[in-house]
Each structure stands twice: as structure tokens, then as C-alpha cells.
Scaffold this active site. Structure first.
Site, mmCIF file in Angstrom:
data_model
loop_
_atom_site.group_PDB
_atom_site.id
_atom_site.type_symbol
_atom_site.label_atom_id
_atom_site.label_comp_id
_atom_site.label_asym_id
_atom_site.label_seq_id
_atom_site.Cartn_x
_atom_site.Cartn_y
_atom_site.Cartn_z
ATOM 1 N N VAL A 1 6.420 6.980 2.139
ATOM 2 C CA VAL A 1 7.081 6.385 0.965
ATOM 3 C C VAL A 1 8.050 7.395 0.363
ATOM 4 O O VAL A 1 9.226 7.106 0.153
ATOM 5 C CB VAL A 1 6.032 5.951 -0.088
ATOM 6 C CG1 VAL A 1 6.722 5.494 -1.364
ATOM 7 C CG2 VAL A 1 5.126 4.871 0.479
ATOM 8 N N ASP B 1 6.782 18.781 -1.147
ATOM 9 C CA ASP B 1 5.578 18.407 -0.404
ATOM 10 C C ASP B 1 4.704 19.642 -0.220
ATOM 11 O O ASP B 1 5.221 20.745 -0.020
ATOM 12 C CB ASP B 1 5.930 17.805 0.967
ATOM 13 C CG ASP B 1 4.766 16.989 1.537
ATOM 14 O OD1 ASP B 1 4.844 15.749 1.531
ATOM 15 O OD2 ASP B 1 3.769 17.628 1.970
ATOM 16 N N THR C 1 -3.102 7.501 -1.995
ATOM 17 C CA THR C 1 -4.246 7.029 -2.808
ATOM 18 C C THR C 1 -5.235 6.374 -1.838
ATOM 19 O O THR C 1 -5.326 5.145 -1.748
ATOM 20 C CB THR C 1 -3.796 6.005 -3.876
ATOM 21 O OG1 THR C 1 -2.936 5.050 -3.269
ATOM 22 C CG2 THR C 1 -3.087 6.700 -5.019
ATOM 23 N N THR D 1 0.013 3.285 -4.913
ATOM 24 C CA THR D 1 -0.777 2.103 -5.254
ATOM 25 C C THR D 1 -2.111 2.518 -5.875
ATOM 26 O O THR D 1 -2.843 3.313 -5.297
ATOM 27 C CB THR D 1 -1.044 1.278 -3.984
ATOM 28 O OG1 THR D 1 0.211 0.967 -3.384
ATOM 29 C CG2 THR D 1 -1.777 -0.011 -4.329
ATOM 30 N N CYS E 1 -2.556 0.641 3.350
ATOM 31 C CA CYS E 1 -2.384 -0.261 2.206
ATOM 32 C C CYS E 1 -3.453 -1.348 2.180
ATOM 33 O O CYS E 1 -4.337 -1.356 1.339
ATOM 34 C CB CYS E 1 -1.012 -0.936 2.265
ATOM 35 S SG CYS E 1 0.365 0.173 2.244
ATOM 36 N N ARG F 1 -3.908 5.591 10.716
ATOM 37 C CA ARG F 1 -4.753 5.517 9.516
ATOM 38 C C ARG F 1 -5.479 4.169 9.414
ATOM 39 O O ARG F 1 -4.863 3.119 9.469
ATOM 40 C CB ARG F 1 -3.927 5.764 8.258
ATOM 41 C CG ARG F 1 -3.559 7.225 8.060
ATOM 42 C CD ARG F 1 -2.746 7.441 6.822
ATOM 43 N NE ARG F 1 -1.395 6.905 6.944
ATOM 44 C CZ ARG F 1 -0.482 7.017 5.980
ATOM 45 N NH1 ARG F 1 -0.801 7.578 4.819
ATOM 46 N NH2 ARG F 1 0.736 6.542 6.146
HETATM 47 N N1 SAJ Z 1 -2.519 -7.978 10.186
HETATM 48 C C1 SAJ Z 1 -3.261 -9.009 10.762
HETATM 49 N N2 SAJ Z 1 -2.811 -10.280 10.646
HETATM 50 C C2 SAJ Z 1 -1.679 -10.592 9.939
HETATM 51 C C3 SAJ Z 1 -0.951 -9.528 9.346
HETATM 52 C C4 SAJ Z 1 -1.379 -8.227 9.484
HETATM 53 O O1 SAJ Z 1 -4.290 -8.763 11.388
HETATM 54 O O2 SAJ Z 1 -1.313 -11.757 9.889
HETATM 55 C C5 SAJ Z 1 -3.007 -6.607 10.305
HETATM 56 C C6 SAJ Z 1 -2.029 -5.675 10.987
HETATM 57 O O3 SAJ Z 1 -2.229 -5.668 12.381
HETATM 58 C C7 SAJ Z 1 -2.395 -4.326 10.370
HETATM 59 C C8 SAJ Z 1 -2.841 -4.703 8.963
HETATM 60 O O4 SAJ Z 1 -3.159 -6.093 9.002
HETATM 61 O O5 SAJ Z 1 -3.473 -3.737 11.075
HETATM 62 C C9 SAJ Z 1 -1.778 -4.456 7.902
HETATM 63 O O6 SAJ Z 1 -0.603 -5.033 8.374
HETATM 64 P P1 SAJ Z 1 0.682 -5.283 7.383
HETATM 65 O O7 SAJ Z 1 1.653 -6.120 8.137
HETATM 66 O O8 SAJ Z 1 0.213 -5.772 6.083
HETATM 67 O O9 SAJ Z 1 1.352 -3.846 7.278
HETATM 68 P P2 SAJ Z 1 1.186 -2.693 6.201
HETATM 69 O O10 SAJ Z 1 -0.222 -2.240 6.055
HETATM 70 O O11 SAJ Z 1 2.201 -1.673 6.552
HETATM 71 O O12 SAJ Z 1 1.553 -3.431 4.843
HETATM 72 C C10 SAJ Z 1 2.781 -3.188 4.228
HETATM 73 C C11 SAJ Z 1 2.493 -3.405 2.766
HETATM 74 N N3 SAJ Z 1 3.612 -2.929 2.004
HETATM 75 C C12 SAJ Z 1 3.361 -2.275 0.850
HETATM 76 O O13 SAJ Z 1 2.244 -2.042 0.438
HETATM 77 C C13 SAJ Z 1 4.560 -1.852 0.104
HETATM 78 C C14 SAJ Z 1 2.273 -4.885 2.480
HETATM 79 O O14 SAJ Z 1 2.245 -5.098 1.072
HETATM 80 C C15 SAJ Z 1 3.371 -5.704 3.079
HETATM 81 O O15 SAJ Z 1 3.114 -7.089 2.805
HETATM 82 C C16 SAJ Z 1 3.391 -5.477 4.567
HETATM 83 O O16 SAJ Z 1 3.732 -4.091 4.756
HETATM 84 C C17 SAJ Z 1 4.402 -6.371 5.239
HETATM 85 O O17 SAJ Z 1 4.408 -6.382 6.468
HETATM 86 O O18 SAJ Z 1 5.129 -7.081 4.549
#
Ligand code: SAJ
Length: 464
Positions: free
Chosen positions: A41, A60, A115, A152, A292, A363
Site C-alpha cells: 500500500v 520503512d 494490521t 485497515t 485483507c 500471506r
Molecule cells: N476469493 C475467492 N472467491 C472469490 C473472490 C476471492 O475464493 O469470489 C479468494 C481469493 O482467491 C483470495 C481471497 O479470496 O484467496 C481474497 O481475494 P480478493 O480478490 O478479495 O483479493 P484481496 O485480498 O487482494 O482483496 C483486495 C481488497 N482490497 C482492499 O482491501 C483495498 C478487497 O477489498 C477488494 O475487494 C479486492 O482486493 C478486489 O479484488 O476487489
């Protein structure tokens, strides 16, 4: 009166309009922005503000991170940052391990530190506290430096963590320092949602400071930036954004366990339901990873517990998503036994280790508990992920450096939908398998095509 002049100076530095009446500050005054924490970030945020014309001080604690950034290299696992790190010698770009050196130069300091959660699933606010103390210790009296937390957290953390430190150091809100909250909101590995393309919300007890920060962040992003009132509103907005996502994913994961028992493929059901205008499509998988989605709900659960209000749905969703790796491990173990794979000799290859596609970030990856469960069943586990350094795999997992080296496996599990995983030479891998079992843990493969090749295909949420 000093406060109003100082804050006006800051407002004017960022205000889109020109000189303020009777004020000595001009529009050209150059606000300096500090960013504490140069990870997924913080570094893109520092680069974004630098690109927007601000002088930036990036801090950092990791000398490795600082050295890499100073060399113009990307220390994060997000490939979208590879080509945008400012090169050595560029103006208005200062990178250091020392907040003492950076903070006195800054009008605004953004804190973008981790966090995480502790091993017993409690919020770990140690980084927020340490970063806050490091910043407040080096704020000049009378500077009215604005310190913004972007990490967050749950509602109340910014004030509860930082105000005691400010009081302990004898700083005065509105003269020496102001605090605010503006949640980071972008998606690693998704260039369409970088720091310059996402809407932001600002929480602050002082509306004037909120307005100044709206002006500041409006120079960073092309999207909507709004002041939403007190700190807790902005803190709550961010954490529930991710709580909602975790609950939605948990629903499809729970359905992925129900429908196979009804001899129905959950993907067929979800695709059919998605024809409805307000059905939100999510995909079942081997689990939910990252820094997240599987983390933030525990912050909300903790805060609800603090005030004695049950958070049963949020807690249950976490339990469903956390159970997916062991569920998949049980399903694939049965598949191998039913294929007469000799007990004690079974070998499983994980395609992908990172928590999500196109980033190299282990992570909270579900691949880790999946591998641990398989190893606990005396099943050997190898892993191939071109985005992950081999040294990052836990003990017991055999790092497969080249997919062409993989041979003698009984089952392949697609754990991360990297493009590189989808595009391997499936025919070649098939010839090297001892048993041709394939499990699509992300529902992204063309199973019919792979079946026609000779693979015995299975997938999360698909009847066996
Ligand atoms: N996942 C599933 N099924 C889904 C979507 C995701 O199993 O339908 C899994 C992914 O494989 C992963 C985990 O969930 O293991 C998280 O995936 P994510 O697409 O939510 O990716 P992140 O963790 O990078 O989430 C970020 C977050 N952004 C912020 O916190 C600013 C989240 O709020 C966003 O919604 C997300 O990116 C995004 O893709 O939009």
C-alpha cells in the site's frame, strides 16, 4: 490564531483555488507528504503522490526495502509496481529508514503499516502504535502536522491507539498535530484499481482538516473523495467492505459443499443465478487468503465483542472459509484412495501457492493449511508457483522450480489461478503423472478439454 494560519496554509497548499484572502501563502506552496511503511500500500501511495507533484518522504523500517526502493527496484510482490518506482536521483523523492529524518519535513504523514492478526486470531495493532509513536516523537511543536492512518482497523483504533501517545508526548491537537483516517482501498495485481483510480473516504473529528485532506487526496485519485465525518465512520466503512466480501465468498463455499451432495455442480447454479440483475457472482475455492479478506473480519468481531454485541454471521463466515483447505484435502484424499493410490506413497502437486492470481504473496494463503493437512495424512506435497520464491515454502513442501521437473505425482491441485498455471503444457505433465488425477481448486479450468486429454478431472463444488 496560529492554528488557523497554519491550517489555512495547508488548506491553501492543496486547495484547487488560488491565494486565500489576506493570506501570505500562495497556491504554489509545495506540501510535503510522508509515508510510513513502503509495502503493497505505502509504496504505490508514495509513488502516486510523487507523480501528482508532491515532495515525498518514504520511511520503512526494513533497510532491504529502503535500499531496493533507492535503487529504483520494487520490494513488494505486486508486479504492477515493477515499472513505476522512481529511479535514483529523481527530485522530491526521499527514502529513509528514519522517521526522525523524514517527519520534520512533512505537512502530512500517511501511515500504511500492517494490521495483521495474532496466532489466536486477535487484532495486532503493534505496528500502528509503533509507527504512531515514531511519527509523533518527531513532530515539530506548532507545526499542526496532519497524521493519517490508512491501514485497515476496526472503528475506534486510530483515536484509542494514538491519542494516548499524543497526550503522553505533550502534543496539542490543533496546534502540533491532527489525526485522521483514510482507508487504503486498492487491489494488488489489479492495475485498474491502483491508488490513482480508487474512491476514498476521509474520517476526522475536525471538518476543516477533513476538507483539507479531501483536497489533498483529490490530487492523488481521479475518483470520488469525500469527508464522511468522524474517524470511526471511515474506519468502519473499510473493515465492513472486506467483511461483506468474506461473507459472500463463504456463501459460495458453503454451497460448494452442499450441491455436490445433491449431485449438482455449484458453478452451474451460480452461473444460472447470476443471470438475475442483482445477484453478485463469487467463486468457490480452496480457501480465502491475503492480508485483507481473511484478516479484517477478526477486527470487526473483536470490536463487536468489546461492546458485547454478537457477530455470529461474520464469525460463521470466517469458519466456513477457514474450513475449505481441510475440506479439499479430505476430498482429494478420497479421490486418491478410490484410484488405488498406495497409502503412504501418495504425491500431490500444488499448482500455485500465492493467495491469489498474478501476485507473489503467500500471506494467509490457503495453500499452506491445505499442504499441512495433506502432509499430516502422510501425503507428499510439491508446489510450483512462478511468482513465489522457493525459500518461502514451509518445511515439508517440496519446491518444484520448473513445472517440467514435476513427475510421479498422483494428483494435481490448481490452488492459485495464475495465468502461468492455466497455461502449462497439460499434455506433457499428464505423461509424467503416476495417476492422472486433477482437482481444479479455483473453478477456472476447461475440465472437458482436460478430460479428453486423459486427465481424471474433479473440482471444488463439482459432484465427484
Ligand atoms: N476469493 C475467492 N472467491 C472469490 C473472490 C476471492 O475464493 O469470489 C479468494 C481469493 O482467491 C483470495 C481471497 O479470496 O484467496 C481474497 O481475494 P480478493 O480478490 O478479495 O483479493 P484481496 O485480498 O487482494 O482483496 C483486495 C481488497 N482490497 C482492499 O482491501 C483495498 C478487497 O477489498 C477488494 O475487494 C479486492 O482486493 C478486489 O479484488 O476487489
Amino acid at each position: 490564531m496560529g492554528y488557523i494560519i497554519v491550517l489555512t496554509a495547508k488548506l491553501n497548499a492543496w486547495a484547487p483555488s488560488g491565494k486565500l484572502e489576506g493570506d501570505k501563502v500562495t497556491k504554489e506552496s509545495d506540501a510535503t507528504i510522508g509515508i510510513i511503511g513502503l509495502g503493497y500500500v505505502g509504496l504505490p501511495t508514495a509513488i502516486g503522490f510523487h507523480d501528482a507533484g508532491f515532495t515525498v518522504w518514504g520511511v520503512d523500517v526494513s533497510q532491504r526495502t529502503v535500499d531496493m526502493v533507492l535503487q529504483g527496484k520494487n520490494p513488494t510482490g505486486d508486479p504492477d509496481v515493477d515499472d513505476i518506482v522512481p529511479q535514483p536521483g529523481i527530485e522530491k523523492w526521499h527514502i529513509t529508514t528514519s522517521a526522525a529524518e523524514a517527519v520534520p519535513h512533512c505537512d502530512v504523514v500517511l501511515v500504511t503499516v500492517p494490521t495483521p492478526i495474532t496466532h489466536d486470531l486477535k487484532p495486532d495493532l503493534s505496528y500502528v502504535e509503533a509507527a504512531g509513536r515514531d511519527v509523533f516523537n518527531h513532530i515539530k511543536k506548532g507545526s499542526n502536522t496532519i497524521v493519517v492512518l490508512e491501514s485497515t482497523v476496526y472503528p475506534g483504533v486510530t483515536a484509542q491507539t494514538w491519542l494516548p501517545i499524543i497526550e503522553e508526548l505533550g502534543l496539542v491537537i490543533g496546534e502540533d498535530v491532527e489525526i485522521a483516517y483514510c482507508p487504503e482501498r486498492f487491489n494488488p495485481g489489479d492495475a485498474a484499481h491502483g491508488v490513482r483510480q480508487v474512491a476514498r473516504v476521509i474520517g476526522c473529528s475536525n471538518p476543516e482538516v477533513g476538507a483539507a485532506l479531501v483536497s489533498l487526496y483529490s490530487k492523488l485519485t481521479t475518483e470520488d473523495v469525500r469527508y464522511v465525518g468522524k474517524l470511526e465512520v471511515a474506519e468502519a466503512a473499510k473493515v465492513i467492505e472486506n467483511v461483506q466480501r468474506d461473507i459472500n465468498i463463504a456463501l459460495v463455499n458453503e454451497l460448494a459443499r452442499i450441491f455436490p451432495a445433491l449431485d449438482v455442480d455449484v458453478e452451474d447454479v451460480l452461473s444460472a443465478a447470476a443471470t438475475k440483475w442483482n445477484f453478485h457472482r463469487y467463486t468457490p475455492g480452496v480457501g480465502v487468503g491475503g492480508h485483507c479478506i481473511p484478516v479484517d473480519p477478526y477486527y470487526m468481531i473483536q470490536r463487536a465483542a468489546d461492546v458485547g454485541v454478537p457477530a455470529g454471521l461474520i464469525t460463521a463466515a470466517r469458519a466456513v472459509n477457514r474450513s475449505m483447505p481441510s475440506h479439499v484435502a479430505g476430498v482429494v484424499t478420497d479421490l486418491m484412495w478410490n484410484a488405488n493410490v498406495p497409502a503412504g506413497e501418495a504425491k500431490v502437486l500444488l499448482l500455485g501457492w500465492s493467495y491469489k492470481a498474478e501476485v507473489g504473496d503467500p500471506r494467509e494463503t490457503p495453500a499452506e493449511p491445505l499442504a499441512a493437512t495433506l502432509l499430516g495424512k502422510n501425503i507428499s506435497v510439491g508446489a510450483w508457483d512462478p511468482h513465489i520464491e522457493s525459500t518461502l515454502y514451509p518445511e515439508g513442501v517440496v519446491a518444484v522450480d520448473e513445472i517440467t521437473d514435476a513427475e510421479g505425482y498422483d494428483l494435481v491441485i490448481l490452488a492459485t489461478a495464475h495465468k502461468a498455471c492455466l497455461e502449462i503444457d497439460w499434455k506433457s505433465l499428464l505423461t509424467k503423472m503416476r495417476t492422472p488425477l486433477l482437482y481444479d481448486g479455483r473453478r477456472v479450468l476447461d475440465l472437458d478439454k482436460l478430460e479428453s486429454m486423459g486427465w481424471k478431472t474433479h473440482a471444488v463444488g463439482k459432484p465427484v
